[in-house]
Write a protein that holds these residues in place. Structure first.
Motif, PDB file in Angstrom:
ATOM      1  N   PRO B  21     -30.081  -0.257  58.820  1.00  0.00           N
ATOM      2  CA  PRO B  21     -29.919  -0.524  60.251  1.00  0.00           C
ATOM      3  C   PRO B  21     -31.022  -1.458  60.760  1.00  0.00           C
ATOM      4  O   PRO B  21     -32.188  -1.086  60.760  1.00  0.00           O
ATOM      5  N   TYR B  57     -31.136   1.661  39.814  1.00  0.00           N
ATOM      6  CA  TYR B  57     -31.180   3.035  39.324  1.00  0.00           C
ATOM      7  C   TYR B  57     -30.152   3.928  40.025  1.00  0.00           C
ATOM      8  O   TYR B  57     -30.085   5.122  39.780  1.00  0.00           O
ATOM      9  N   LEU B  59     -29.915   4.917  43.155  1.00  0.00           N
ATOM     10  CA  LEU B  59     -30.327   5.788  44.257  1.00  0.00           C
ATOM     11  C   LEU B  59     -29.658   5.377  45.543  1.00  0.00           C
ATOM     12  O   LEU B  59     -29.355   6.194  46.400  1.00  0.00           O
ATOM     13  N   PRO B  79     -27.762   7.975  39.866  1.00  0.00           N
ATOM     14  CA  PRO B  79     -28.713   7.944  38.752  1.00  0.00           C
ATOM     15  C   PRO B  79     -28.084   8.376  37.427  1.00  0.00           C
ATOM     16  O   PRO B  79     -28.504   7.899  36.373  1.00  0.00           O
ATOM     17  N   ASN B  80     -27.058   9.214  37.482  1.00  0.00           N
ATOM     18  CA  ASN B  80     -26.425   9.598  36.227  1.00  0.00           C
ATOM     19  C   ASN B  80     -25.781   8.401  35.543  1.00  0.00           C
ATOM     20  O   ASN B  80     -25.871   8.252  34.328  1.00  0.00           O
ATOM     21  N   ILE B  83     -28.597   6.497  33.985  1.00  0.00           N
ATOM     22  CA  ILE B  83     -29.084   7.109  32.749  1.00  0.00           C
ATOM     23  C   ILE B  83     -28.113   6.830  31.612  1.00  0.00           C
ATOM     24  O   ILE B  83     -28.500   6.531  30.491  1.00  0.00           O
ATOM     25  N   HIS B  91     -41.146   6.627  39.520  1.00  0.00           N
ATOM     26  CA  HIS B  91     -41.329   6.288  40.919  1.00  0.00           C
ATOM     27  C   HIS B  91     -42.775   6.165  41.323  1.00  0.00           C
ATOM     28  O   HIS B  91     -43.663   6.688  40.676  1.00  0.00           O
ATOM     29  N   MET B  95     -42.337  12.718  40.809  1.00  0.00           N
ATOM     30  CA  MET B  95     -41.374  13.738  41.204  1.00  0.00           C
ATOM     31  C   MET B  95     -41.447  14.909  40.236  1.00  0.00           C
ATOM     32  O   MET B  95     -40.443  15.339  39.698  1.00  0.00           O
ATOM     33  N   ASN B 105     -40.920  20.358  32.771  1.00  0.00           N
ATOM     34  CA  ASN B 105     -40.631  19.225  33.634  1.00  0.00           C
ATOM     35  C   ASN B 105     -39.777  18.182  32.934  1.00  0.00           C
ATOM     36  O   ASN B 105     -38.875  17.610  33.535  1.00  0.00           O
ATOM     37  N   LEU B 108     -36.168  19.273  32.598  1.00  0.00           N
ATOM     38  CA  LEU B 108     -35.514  19.662  33.848  1.00  0.00           C
ATOM     39  C   LEU B 108     -34.237  18.857  34.074  1.00  0.00           C
ATOM     40  O   LEU B 108     -34.241  17.636  34.050  1.00  0.00           O
ATOM     41  N   GLY B 109     -33.131  19.573  34.287  1.00  0.00           N
ATOM     42  CA  GLY B 109     -31.868  18.893  34.527  1.00  0.00           C
ATOM     43  C   GLY B 109     -31.124  18.615  33.232  1.00  0.00           C
ATOM     44  O   GLY B 109     -29.973  18.206  33.238  1.00  0.00           O
ATOM     45  N   LYS B 159     -40.453  11.629  30.170  1.00  0.00           N
ATOM     46  CA  LYS B 159     -39.224  12.161  30.712  1.00  0.00           C
ATOM     47  C   LYS B 159     -38.115  11.111  30.653  1.00  0.00           C
ATOM     48  O   LYS B 159     -36.975  11.394  30.292  1.00  0.00           O
ATOM     49  N   ARG B 163     -34.680  10.977  28.018  1.00  0.00           N
ATOM     50  CA  ARG B 163     -33.286  10.786  28.406  1.00  0.00           C
ATOM     51  C   ARG B 163     -32.701   9.529  27.789  1.00  0.00           C
ATOM     52  O   ARG B 163     -31.625   9.094  28.162  1.00  0.00           O
ATOM     53  N   ASN B 407     -38.937   5.419  56.705  1.00  0.00           N
ATOM     54  CA  ASN B 407     -38.134   4.249  56.381  1.00  0.00           C
ATOM     55  C   ASN B 407     -38.950   2.976  56.245  1.00  0.00           C
ATOM     56  O   ASN B 407     -38.401   1.897  56.060  1.00  0.00           O
TER      57      ASN B 407
END
Ligand SMILES: Nc1ncnc2c1ncn2[C@@H]1O[C@H](COP(=O)(O)OP(=O)(O)OP(=O)(O)O)[C@@H](O)[C@H]1O
Ligand SMILES: [Mg+2]
Lengths: 350, 515
Positions: B21, B57, B59, B79-80, B83, B91, B95, B105, B108-109, B159, B163, B407
């Motif tokens: 915006p 990525y 997002l 993001p999937n 990946i 980042h 995170m 960590n 995770l996921g 991490k 992946r 923002n």
């Protein structure tokens, strides 16, 4: 202002959609149990708006709900979950009733402010206890406000069965002085529209202004959004937690007061009902926005007022509880969905 | 329709446009990253670098444009998808879950299971192998919050590799690292490159670009303003392309004329969160009109020292004296009122309220001052006027005062904080990492501003992990190691090597005796 408008719109859409969807789900339930939802909703609508009595009844139900909704919503702004509005309603009502019995010889322009101040102070002090415990002793406000609810109920039961009981052995207080009672705007049959509705309307404006325009609102929001940054900016977290609880409690206390001075003319046991808990529902649906809260309170009062008529039309009154439940679920679920999305995103980022 | 052959590129982004915006964050951006190269993206704060990478990525999604991975067009919706396309991102703000261990960590996921059970042993083994292969040494069972930032970053990188990422995006990875950690990171990146990985590196540090990248894409105001081979450019040219004008990469300043002592710290002892003493009997003083630099490796008590001075952390023993008054137990508010400004180290935690608009953030700490409040009501008009001026003076972009703090781009968030603290006219300024994440133009500006504050007689205590910054700004340099001062020198009487030795725990007198 663009961004804000955008957010605001998103919020409004969420609330409206939640209401709509819940009405649709309830309609499906009705079809399943063999009732005609159109008939039921027509009855609901008629029951809430169809007659003068209905509208008056509706407004009188909405009036305290606006106040408890604002109470809970204001707490949320500071990151506080005030589950104790019920207790604060009781203490506020009790105290205003007590002061109300003392001001018999005063003119109304003194006695009315006095009872209102007493009621607000009562609620504020009661909530401030939880605020203080949180700020300086680390006790979570959800636990302490729930406990204070019980304490308030027991205190009230004790005094209206003992020291502050009206003659006659019924658990209620003596009636308050005539000069402390709010006049009615109009009466239709047994239902009257009391001027207390203006108290609620004024509260919407006052809270809106506090949140948007004042230094207090700035500090409370800062503490709610980011306590670390607030502290860095010289804002006392402890002070603001207590203050936010007190303001929240004052609103709840005022809700109790209005019932004493505008509806019953005295304190009695069930006066507060569940309006404190309803405040949570309403703050959620109204998304902590004063105007949103006012609309949400009116929505809840409308479906409640209309439910009798629906019952007469053959659809169980309890359905409105389901409707209300689904609305909350959806509004809250929106947050759940958002959180899940963020978590997924984070996990995926991993 | 031409059908271009992108097969030699790991990543091609074509005509990417993204609008927020009121902000055109990416304006038909093209990015070409060859397979197996380290590619830098540089540009001013708010130029749109993070936005561009967030689209790669998944997002956020581009409004226009196409993405090709290894020559094939790819829809990256989340993001999937990224990946799956073997893209990974580290980042700017990590995170990680603080309380969990490194293995936990990392998995995770994507938790490994054997039957209904969690099978951490298998992942532990896999992680060890990855660590060894890429020289990313880290203890799989350490708890994240106990690890230094550099290690946490390794965890993030592992991490991503765990992946299966072939293309790694790193958003300002060195902003929070010590020079030592930066060197280690670069070794790791070179290693990854040797093993065939492609790396996209966002950074504001031009010497880093020169050191390890093959090519550079320069962005400015949402557009690409240049693509060069690293071997055919130099920092000055890059700075020029980024900012669109000449930038002074060194600071010019006159001799300081210090006045009386305004801040004294005496035998200060402060504990860190876990209850261990982080500042151990430290003393220092700052005079009006001088900049005292605290050099040191991160985690040697700097955070605790600045938090104690500004009132955000309890003092165990010792004294803090400000303007001749013992302020050891004063509230942060009181210290502010006495004229102490503070640019905090952690901008997202202390410095900014992300859900407040910029104009509310500009008055944080001054919100009850008579300039902005009549005691009850905020003077919204005044606040907005004040904010408009600051936004202009400090070149915050976009210059929209009602944008929410969250923002803004990272560097512009920092500008908002610096602007606020400077505008508040302090007599003493506690400054922590003032230029972290800022572009060269903004750094130049902040440095000039700090010097001119000094020349106006303001005392400045500067904490920075950047030795260069310490050397170019300070009038006196104190080096901190494990909560104690190892020695005091001035920039003209010492060398980075000497300070480096002190940072490693050698006392100045010992060093000089040996020499
Ligand atoms: N969610 C958002 N809403 C509105 N504007 C945004 C949003 N995200 C980014 N922007 C704007 O887009 C522009 C580009 O931001 P971006 O974060 O990509 O910059 P950057 O190049 O990474 O800067 P920095 O070096 O400071 O990190 C900025 O002007 C920023 O304010
Ligand atoms: Mg960025």
């Amino acid at each position: 202002m663009n961004v804000k408008k955008y957010l605001l719109n998103e919020k409004v859409i969420i609330s409206l959609l939640s209401v709509l969807i819940s009405l649709v789900i309830a309609a499906i339930v009705m079809i399943v149990i063999g009732k005609n939802p159109l008939v039921a909703y027509a009855a609901l609508f008629y029951g809430a708006f169809g007659t003068k009595e209905a509208i008056i009844d509706n407004l009188m139900k909405a009036s305290p709900l606006i106040l408890t909704g604002l109470a809970v919503g204001f707490g949320f702004r500071a990151g506080l979950f005030n589950i104790g509005a019920n207790g604060q309603v009781i203490i506020g009502a009790l105290l205003s009733a007590y002061v109300g019995t003392l001001v018999g010889s005063y003119p109304f322009f003194l006695s009315i402010p006095l009872v209102m101040i007493a009621g607000m102070l009562g609620g504020a002090a009661w909530a401030a206890i939880a605020g203080w415990l949180k700020a300086y002793r680390g006790a979570h406000e959800v636990i302490t406000t729930i406990m204070l609810n019980y304490v308030a109920t027991f205190i009230a039961n004790y005094v209206v069965n003992g020291p502050f009981q009206a003659p006659g052995g019924v658990p209620k207080s003596p009636s308050i002085a005539y000069s402390a009672q709010f006049p009615n705007i109009m009466s239709v049959g047994a239902t009257s529209l009391s001027t207390i509705i203006f108290v609620s309307l004024a509260a919407i404006v006052v809270i809106y202004v506090i949140i948007q325009r004042t230094t207090i609102g700035y500090e409370v929001k800062a503490v709610g959004f980011n306590p670390y940054a607030a502290e860095y900016g010289g804002i006392s977290i402890g002070k603001n937690v207590v203050l936010a609880m007190a303001i929240s409690g004052a609103l709840a206390g005022l809700a109790g007061t209005t019932q004493v001075v505008g509806v019953y003319g005295r304190y009695f046991g069930a006066l507060g009902g569940s309006m404190g808990f309803d405040g949570i529902t309403i703050a959620l649906i109204g998304q902590n926005d004063p105007i949103g809260i006012a609309l949400a309170a009116f929505l809840i009062s409308s479906i409640r007022t209309g439910s009798n008529q629906m019952q007469i039309a053959g659809v169980p009154k309890d359905l409105v509880v389901i409707i209300q439940g689904i609305i909350i679920f959806l509004v809250a679920a929106n947050r759940i969905i958002k959180t899940i999305r963020i978590r997924r995103r984070k996990e995926a980022e991993a | 329709m031409e059908k271009a052959d992108y097969s030699q590129y790991a990543v091609v982004m074509k005509g990417i446009t993204k609008r927020f915006p009121g902000v055109l964050a990416n304006d038909h951006v093209d990015l070409f990253v060859k397979k197996g190269e380290i590619h830098a993206i540089v540009g001013e704060n708010g130029a749109g670098k993070t936005t561009l990478m967030s689209q790669l990525y998944g997002l956020i999604r581009p409004d226009e444009g196409k993405i090709y991975i290894n020559g094939f067009e790819k829809q990256i919706r989340n993001p999937n998808d990224a990946i799956e396309a073997k893209i990974g991102m580290v980042h700017q703000h990590f995170m990680l879950v603080d309380r969990l261990s490194v293995v936990e960590n990392i998995v995770l996921g994507k938790e490994p299971v054997r039957g209904p059970f969690f099978d951490l042993n298998r992942s532990r083994k896999e992680i060890r192998e990855l660590s060894k292969k890429f020289g990313l040494l880290v203890d799989p069972d350490a708890i994240i919050e106990d690890l230094p930032v550099g290690m946490q970053q390794r965890v993030e990188i592992i991490k991503v590799l765990y992946r299966g990422a072939e293309i790694l995006i790193l958003d300002e990875p060195t902003a929070v690292l010590t020079p030592q950690e930066t060197n280690e990171l670069f070794e790791i990146l070179k290693n990854l490159q040797k093993q065939g990985r492609t790396i996209i590196l966002i950074t504001h540090k031009l010497n880093e670009v020169m050191a390890i990248t093959e090519s550079v894409t320069v962005m400015r105001l949402g557009k690409v303003t240049g693509v060069v081979r690293t071997s055919q450019t130099n920092p000055n040219q890059l700075a020029n392309m980024m900012v669109g004008r000449e930038v002074l990469l060194t600071v010019e300043k006159d001799k300081a004329h210090p006045g009386e002592e305004i801040l004294q710290v005496k035998n200060l002892v402060v504990k860190e969160n876990r209850g261990i003493e982080a500042v151990r009997g430290l003393s220092l003083s700052v005079r009006k009109g001088e900049i005292v630099g605290i050099a040191g490796v991160a985690g040697n008590g700097q955070t605790e020292l600045t938090e104690a001075i500004t009132g955000l952390r309890k003092v165990e023993s010792g004294k803090i004296i400000f303007k001749g008054e013992d302020i050891t137990n004063y509230s942060p508010k009181k210290r502010r009122e006495m004229g102490m400004g503070h640019i905090p180290e952690d901008r997202l935690k202390h410095g900014l309220i992300k859900l407040f608009p910029v104009y509310y953030n500009f008055i944080l700490g001054e919100h009850d001052d008579s300039k902005f409040s009549d005691g009850v009501f905020l003077k919204i008009e005044e606040i907005k006027k004040f904010s408009e001026e600051l936004v202009k003076r400090f070149d915050v972009r976009p210059p929209k005062i009602d944008l929410l703090g969250m923002n803004l781009s990272g560097g512009n968030q920092q500008k908002v904080i610096v602007a606020r603290e400077i505008a508040f006219n302090p007599v003493l300024m506690i400054v922590s990492q003032p230029t972290r994440g800022l572009d060269v133009g903004a750094i130049e500006f902040i440095h000039k501003t700090l010097i001119s504050m000094r020349d106006k007689g303001i005392g400045i205590l500067l904490v920075s992990m950047e030795l260069e910054e310490i050397f170019s700004l300070s009038d006196r340099i104190l080096t901190i190691y494990e909560g104690q001062i190892m020695g005091e020198t001035t920039p003209d009487k010492t060398t980075p090597e000497e300070v480096g030795l002190m940072m490693a725990g050698h006392k100045l007198e010992d060093i000089r005796q040996e020499a």
